[in-house]
Design a protein around this motif. Sequence first.
Motif, PDB file in Angstrom:
ATOM      1  N   CYS A   1       0.850  -1.193   0.000  1.00 18.21           N
ATOM      2  CA  CYS A   1       0.000   0.000   0.000  1.00 18.21           C
ATOM      3  C   CYS A   1       0.887   1.246   0.000  1.00 18.21           C
ATOM      4  O   CYS A   1       1.829   1.335   0.797  1.00 18.21           O
ATOM      5  N   PRO A   2       0.603   2.222  -0.875  1.00 20.02           N
ATOM      6  CA  PRO A   2       1.434   3.432  -0.896  1.00 20.02           C
ATOM      7  C   PRO A   2       1.287   4.283   0.368  1.00 20.02           C
ATOM      8  O   PRO A   2       2.133   5.119   0.639  1.00 20.02           O
ATOM      9  N   HIS A   3       0.267   4.040   1.168  1.00 25.08           N
ATOM     10  CA  HIS A   3       0.035   4.830   2.383  1.00 25.08           C
ATOM     11  C   HIS A   3       1.048   4.484   3.472  1.00 25.08           C
ATOM     12  O   HIS A   3       1.723   5.353   4.003  1.00 25.08           O
ATOM     13  N   ARG A   4       1.160   3.208   3.816  1.00 26.17           N
ATOM     14  CA  ARG A   4       2.052   2.795   4.905  1.00 26.17           C
ATOM     15  C   ARG A   4       3.063   1.733   4.519  1.00 26.17           C
ATOM     16  O   ARG A   4       3.825   1.271   5.357  1.00 26.17           O
ATOM     17  N   GLY A   5       3.010   1.308   3.274  1.00 21.58           N
ATOM     18  CA  GLY A   5       3.963   0.287   2.834  1.00 21.58           C
ATOM     19  C   GLY A   5       3.649  -1.109   3.333  1.00 21.58           C
ATOM     20  O   GLY A   5       4.506  -1.981   3.310  1.00 21.58           O
ATOM     21  N   VAL A   6       2.415  -1.324   3.782  1.00 25.58           N
ATOM     22  CA  VAL A   6       2.027  -2.632   4.313  1.00 25.58           C
ATOM     23  C   VAL A   6       1.415  -3.493   3.207  1.00 25.58           C
ATOM     24  O   VAL A   6       0.900  -2.977   2.216  1.00 25.58           O
ATOM     25  N   PRO A   7       1.443  -4.830   3.368  1.00 26.87           N
ATOM     26  CA  PRO A   7       0.759  -5.691   2.399  1.00 26.87           C
ATOM     27  C   PRO A   7      -0.742  -5.380   2.384  1.00 26.87           C
ATOM     28  O   PRO A   7      -1.308  -4.965   3.395  1.00 26.87           O
ATOM     29  N   LEU A   8      -1.379  -5.617   1.256  1.00 22.66           N
ATOM     30  CA  LEU A   8      -2.773  -5.214   1.074  1.00 22.66           C
ATOM     31  C   LEU A   8      -3.803  -6.219   1.568  1.00 22.66           C
ATOM     32  O   LEU A   8      -4.890  -5.834   1.978  1.00 22.66           O
ATOM     33  N   GLU A   9      -3.496  -7.508   1.531  1.00 23.46           N
ATOM     34  CA  GLU A   9      -4.541  -8.499   1.766  1.00 23.46           C
ATOM     35  C   GLU A   9      -4.872  -8.685   3.246  1.00 23.46           C
ATOM     36  O   GLU A   9      -4.025  -8.499   4.102  1.00 23.46           O
ATOM     37  N   TRP A  10      -6.130  -9.061   3.502  1.00 23.46           N
ATOM     38  CA  TRP A  10      -6.563  -9.339   4.871  1.00 23.46           C
ATOM     39  C   TRP A  10      -6.505 -10.819   5.178  1.00 23.46           C
ATOM     40  O   TRP A  10      -6.430 -11.238   6.322  1.00 23.46           O
ATOM     41  N   GLN A  11      -6.543 -11.649   4.157  1.00 21.11           N
ATOM     42  CA  GLN A  11      -6.322 -13.087   4.250  1.00 21.11           C
ATOM     43  C   GLN A  11      -5.561 -13.471   2.987  1.00 21.11           C
ATOM     44  O   GLN A  11      -5.607 -12.735   2.006  1.00 21.11           O
ATOM     45  N   PRO A  12      -4.895 -14.626   2.970  1.00 20.10           N
ATOM     46  CA  PRO A  12      -4.162 -15.003   1.767  1.00 20.10           C
ATOM     47  C   PRO A  12      -5.033 -14.912   0.512  1.00 20.10           C
ATOM     48  O   PRO A  12      -6.163 -15.395   0.499  1.00 20.10           O
ATOM     49  N   ASP A  13      -4.511 -14.261  -0.501  1.00 15.94           N
ATOM     50  CA  ASP A  13      -5.149 -14.112  -1.807  1.00 15.94           C
ATOM     51  C   ASP A  13      -6.443 -13.301  -1.798  1.00 15.94           C
ATOM     52  O   ASP A  13      -7.187 -13.307  -2.768  1.00 15.94           O
TER      53      ASP A  13
END
Length: 104
Positions: free
Chosen positions: A41-53
């Motif tokens: 995510c460009p906001h905080r640099g965290v991965p986007l998904e909430w569960q795998p895939d």
Amino acid sequence: MKFLCTAAEVPDNGSRGFDLDGRKVLAVRRAGQVYVYLNRCPHRGVPLEWQPDQFLDPSASLIQCATHGALFLIESGECVAGPCAGQFLAALDSREDEQGIWIV
């Protein structure tokens, strides 16, 4: 070029996450076209998904960041709602052939 996956692994209106040489990426298929982005995510640099895939909103029409709910257009990666509105996911050049999806 680097092989990502077979075409069947990313169904229409579906998404998948991958680890490509230590880089987390996501692929989304919409109307038969595959789009590949860095899973960041460009906001905080965290991965986007909430569960795998799981990268899409409930309607499967937008990519959604699980951390802050930012919404991104599948076709361009542009953030259209949330704390990073106007910013973009980092797109990766890809192509698809009879073998599957490739990162160029």
